[in-house]
Write an enzyme that holds these catalytic residues in place. Structure first.
Site, PDB file in Angstrom:
ATOM      1  N   GLY A 186      21.074  -8.076  32.664  1.00 54.75           N
ATOM      2  CA  GLY A 186      20.039  -8.368  31.683  1.00 54.75           C
ATOM      3  C   GLY A 186      19.774  -7.201  30.759  1.00 54.75           C
ATOM      4  O   GLY A 186      19.142  -6.225  31.167  1.00 54.75           O
TER       5      GLY A 186
ATOM      6  N   ARG B  32      13.081 -23.772  22.549  1.00 56.96           N
ATOM      7  CA  ARG B  32      13.174 -22.510  21.812  1.00 56.96           C
ATOM      8  C   ARG B  32      12.364 -22.611  20.533  1.00 56.96           C
ATOM      9  O   ARG B  32      12.532 -23.555  19.755  1.00 56.96           O
ATOM     10  CB  ARG B  32      14.636 -22.191  21.503  1.00 56.96           C
ATOM     11  CG  ARG B  32      15.444 -21.960  22.788  1.00 56.96           C
ATOM     12  CD  ARG B  32      16.914 -21.758  22.492  1.00 56.96           C
ATOM     13  NE  ARG B  32      17.615 -21.423  23.727  1.00 56.96           N
ATOM     14  CZ  ARG B  32      18.719 -22.028  24.157  1.00 56.96           C
ATOM     15  NH1 ARG B  32      19.244 -23.012  23.447  1.00 56.96           N
ATOM     16  NH2 ARG B  32      19.293 -21.664  25.267  1.00 56.96           N
TER      17      ARG B  32
ATOM     18  N   TYR C 249      26.607 -23.097  40.693  1.00 55.20           N
ATOM     19  CA  TYR C 249      25.237 -23.583  40.713  1.00 55.20           C
ATOM     20  C   TYR C 249      25.085 -24.541  41.899  1.00 55.20           C
ATOM     21  O   TYR C 249      26.072 -24.953  42.510  1.00 55.20           O
ATOM     22  CB  TYR C 249      24.899 -24.319  39.415  1.00 55.20           C
ATOM     23  CG  TYR C 249      24.847 -23.429  38.204  1.00 55.20           C
ATOM     24  CD1 TYR C 249      23.743 -22.629  37.963  1.00 55.20           C
ATOM     25  CD2 TYR C 249      25.906 -23.382  37.299  1.00 55.20           C
ATOM     26  CE1 TYR C 249      23.678 -21.805  36.841  1.00 55.20           C
ATOM     27  CE2 TYR C 249      25.858 -22.570  36.177  1.00 55.20           C
ATOM     28  CZ  TYR C 249      24.741 -21.786  35.955  1.00 55.20           C
ATOM     29  OH  TYR C 249      24.692 -20.968  34.860  1.00 55.20           O
TER      30      TYR C 249
ATOM     31  N   HIS D  54      18.415 -14.463  34.208  1.00 59.23           N
ATOM     32  CA  HIS D  54      19.365 -15.340  33.520  1.00 59.23           C
ATOM     33  C   HIS D  54      19.429 -15.004  32.031  1.00 59.23           C
ATOM     34  O   HIS D  54      19.547 -15.888  31.177  1.00 59.23           O
ATOM     35  CB  HIS D  54      18.992 -16.804  33.708  1.00 59.23           C
ATOM     36  CG  HIS D  54      20.185 -17.728  33.722  1.00 59.23           C
ATOM     37  ND1 HIS D  54      20.668 -18.304  34.868  1.00 59.23           N
ATOM     38  CD2 HIS D  54      21.007 -18.158  32.736  1.00 59.23           C
ATOM     39  CE1 HIS D  54      21.719 -19.056  34.582  1.00 59.23           C
ATOM     40  NE2 HIS D  54      21.944 -18.975  33.285  1.00 59.23           N
TER      41      HIS D  54
ATOM     42  N   THR E 164      29.689 -16.520  32.789  1.00 61.64           N
ATOM     43  CA  THR E 164      29.005 -17.254  31.715  1.00 61.64           C
ATOM     44  C   THR E 164      29.758 -18.558  31.470  1.00 61.64           C
ATOM     45  O   THR E 164      30.963 -18.643  31.702  1.00 61.64           O
ATOM     46  CB  THR E 164      28.933 -16.447  30.406  1.00 61.64           C
ATOM     47  OG1 THR E 164      30.260 -16.200  29.933  1.00 61.64           O
ATOM     48  CG2 THR E 164      28.210 -15.124  30.614  1.00 61.64           C
TER      49      THR E 164
ATOM     50  N   GLY F 143      26.899  -9.813  30.192  1.00 62.80           N
ATOM     51  CA  GLY F 143      27.202 -11.151  29.723  1.00 62.80           C
ATOM     52  C   GLY F 143      27.419 -11.178  28.222  1.00 62.80           C
ATOM     53  O   GLY F 143      28.545 -11.215  27.739  1.00 62.80           O
ATOM     54  N   ARG F 144      26.332 -11.145  27.449  1.00 60.50           N
ATOM     55  CA  ARG F 144      26.459 -11.205  25.992  1.00 60.50           C
ATOM     56  C   ARG F 144      27.360 -10.097  25.458  1.00 60.50           C
ATOM     57  O   ARG F 144      28.128 -10.315  24.519  1.00 60.50           O
ATOM     58  CB  ARG F 144      25.077 -11.115  25.347  1.00 60.50           C
ATOM     59  CG  ARG F 144      24.199 -12.344  25.564  1.00 60.50           C
ATOM     60  CD  ARG F 144      22.869 -12.188  24.839  1.00 60.50           C
ATOM     61  NE  ARG F 144      22.032 -13.384  24.955  1.00 60.50           N
ATOM     62  CZ  ARG F 144      21.112 -13.568  25.896  1.00 60.50           C
ATOM     63  NH1 ARG F 144      20.937 -12.636  26.832  1.00 60.50           N
ATOM     64  NH2 ARG F 144      20.383 -14.660  25.925  1.00 60.50           N
TER      65      ARG F 144
ATOM     66  N   ILE G 163      21.917  -5.023  29.203  1.00 62.90           N
ATOM     67  CA  ILE G 163      22.803  -3.856  29.178  1.00 62.90           C
ATOM     68  C   ILE G 163      23.584  -3.837  27.865  1.00 62.90           C
ATOM     69  O   ILE G 163      24.332  -4.767  27.555  1.00 62.90           O
ATOM     70  CB  ILE G 163      23.794  -3.889  30.368  1.00 62.90           C
ATOM     71  CG1 ILE G 163      23.043  -3.852  31.696  1.00 62.90           C
ATOM     72  CG2 ILE G 163      24.807  -2.754  30.254  1.00 62.90           C
ATOM     73  CD1 ILE G 163      22.379  -2.540  32.000  1.00 62.90           C
ATOM     74  N   ARG G 164      23.421  -2.774  27.099  1.00 63.15           N
ATOM     75  CA  ARG G 164      24.128  -2.621  25.834  1.00 63.15           C
ATOM     76  C   ARG G 164      24.806  -1.265  25.689  1.00 63.15           C
ATOM     77  O   ARG G 164      25.616  -1.077  24.783  1.00 63.15           O
ATOM     78  CB  ARG G 164      23.161  -2.818  24.649  1.00 63.15           C
ATOM     79  CG  ARG G 164      22.458  -4.155  24.607  1.00 63.15           C
ATOM     80  CD  ARG G 164      23.410  -5.295  24.276  1.00 63.15           C
ATOM     81  NE  ARG G 164      22.692  -6.559  24.153  1.00 63.15           N
ATOM     82  CZ  ARG G 164      22.465  -7.408  25.160  1.00 63.15           C
ATOM     83  NH1 ARG G 164      22.922  -7.125  26.376  1.00 63.15           N
ATOM     84  NH2 ARG G 164      21.811  -8.533  24.962  1.00 63.15           N
TER      85      ARG G 164
END
Length: 428
Positions: free
Chosen positions: A327, A177, A142, A295, A93, A349-350, A329-330
């Site tokens: 994407g 957004r 990237y 993403h 990230t 990530g988060r 996953i908690r």
């Protein structure tokens, strides 16, 4: 050694341990300035894909056994030639201004839990600093700059000791957004600090963390610095990306070949695959692995949740190359569901960024421990002794859950003609 009580050393100290990723997120929300937290949770447009990434996992059930569970269970696996203690990897990230130690803290936590660290080339810490922690580090790139620049950055990663390369291509820079985008300054200087003071002064814990180290949030990208030159700002890195023509499949093949030559054959992963035809193309050009990903909901909104497209992709290429997924996953049970549907491992990530914000290196380790515990609980309930034993038969998947986009219409896949496809939905 100071004789001050701990609460005087750090007046905001609380019990550092948390029992779930949700608690880590809540602590991060309370600790971080609103724009910083907003940047972590934001997704493109209406946020449909961000929401579906998590909600889709809730649609999959499990049917645990009441007796006969295994007394000993293993969460360990092997990903791209590296043994890991659990099938959870650190996803790369960008600039991690949630904590002054940033990616170095994350890497230390990954090393202590014996898993792989993914480092973004938009990171706030250099690849040399991160590899020096002892973490098994995959460097992410990237497609930015010209080919000479790409090669230079690959060579730097190789020289630093990176053990693999991740090429991330699933980003259309969708910025619209519906709730507004959080403000991210180009750099943090005195004028910026004065202007943003009302939003920051209400978060004394975050200020204290940076203040005690004498640092300010670093919004530069050191891994993009040219030899002997200065690191660009985060927005300078964005500009380079926006002004670089998008890559073709020939470019991706060239990228893989260059990395193979520079590194002596170290693994190459293509991140951002959500279509069967793209997975087949990636296999055909010789990648070692793909990450099924949208993403984190920051590409085109309305893209299906990564877990929905995982099994159809694994069914087509999973016997040829390694497949990981990221994407939404908690929980440890989310990890088990992804592995049961064909993933070798998942990337988070988060989840770890919230742990980093909540408690630095220990917070990231806490997140990994929470996920490991959840994986172990699921394995116990399902009556298996290893993560390798879970299969789709262990899950209760509703009809129509899986989405297969880009399935070739002509029977076998024809290399370099991914346009000959159409999206279809298949039953669970």
């Amino acid at each position: 050694m100071s004789n001050k009580p701990e609460w005087l050393k750090n007046p905001w100290k609380q019990n550092p341990w948390f029992e779930s990723v949700a608690v880590a997120q809540e602590r991060a929300r309370k600790r971080l300035p609103a724009p910083v937290y907003g940047a972590l949770v934001a997704g493109s447009e209406r946020g449909q894909t961000v929401g579906d990434n998590q909600a889709a996992f809730a649609e999959i059930g499990m049917a645990p056994h009441v007796a006969g569970q295994q007394a000993e269970r293993s969460t360990a696996t092997r990903v791209l030639g590296h043994d890991v203690s659990l099938p959870v990897l650190i996803s790369p990230t960008g600039v991690q201004a949630v904590h002054p130690d940033g990616e170095v803290a994350v890497a230390r936590a990954a090393a202590s839990r014996s898993t792989i660290m993914g480092l973004s080339n938009f990171a706030s810490k250099s690849v040399e600093e991160v590899v020096a922690t002892g973490a098994t580090t995959f460097f992410q790139m990237y497609w930015t700059g010209n080919r000479d620049v790409v090669v230079q950055r690959m060579q730097r990663a190789q020289d630093a000791g990176a053990v693999g390369l991740i090429a991330t291509l699933d980003w259309s820079f969708s910025m619209g957004r519906d709730w507004g985008s959080p403000e991210i300054p180009e750099k943090v200087d005195l004028a910026t600090m004065v202007r943003m003071a009302p939003q920051v002064v209400t978060k004394p814990r975050w200020l204290w963390e940076f203040g005690r180290t004498g640092q300010i949030p670093d919004l530069t990208a050191p891994n993009l610095a040219p030899p002997g030159g200065e690191a660009p700002t985060f927005f300078g890195a964005y500009y380079e990306w926006m002004t670089t023509p998008p890559p073709s499949w020939d470019d991706v093949a060239w990228m893989r070949e260059q990395w193979a030559q520079i590194s002596g054959g170290k693994p190459f992963m293509l991140k951002g695959v959500c279509r069967v035809d793209d997975a087949l193309m990636a296999r055909d050009i010789g990648v070692d692995a793909i990450s099924v990903s949208n993403h984190g909901g920051n590409n085109i909104d309305g893209t299906p949740a990564a877990i929905r497209v995982l099994k159809p992709i694994c069914d087509h290429v999973g016997s040829d190359i390694e497949v990981v997924m990221d994407g939404g996953i908690r929980r440890g049970s989310d990890v088990v569901k992804a592995v049961a549907l064909g993933a070798r491992a998942v990337m988070i990530g988060r989840a770890y960024l919230w742990g980093l914000a909540a408690n630095g290196e220990q917070g990231v380790g806490n997140v990994l421990d929470v996920l490991r515990s959840g994986i172990d609980s699921a394995l116990m309930g399902l009556g298996v002794s290893s993560i390798h034993e879970v299969t789709p038969e262990h899950l209760l998947v509703p009809e129509g859950f899986h989405v297969a986009a880009g399935v070739p219409t002509g029977g076998s896949h024809v290399a370099r003609k991914p346009e000959a496809s159409q999206p279809v939905a298949v039953g669970g």
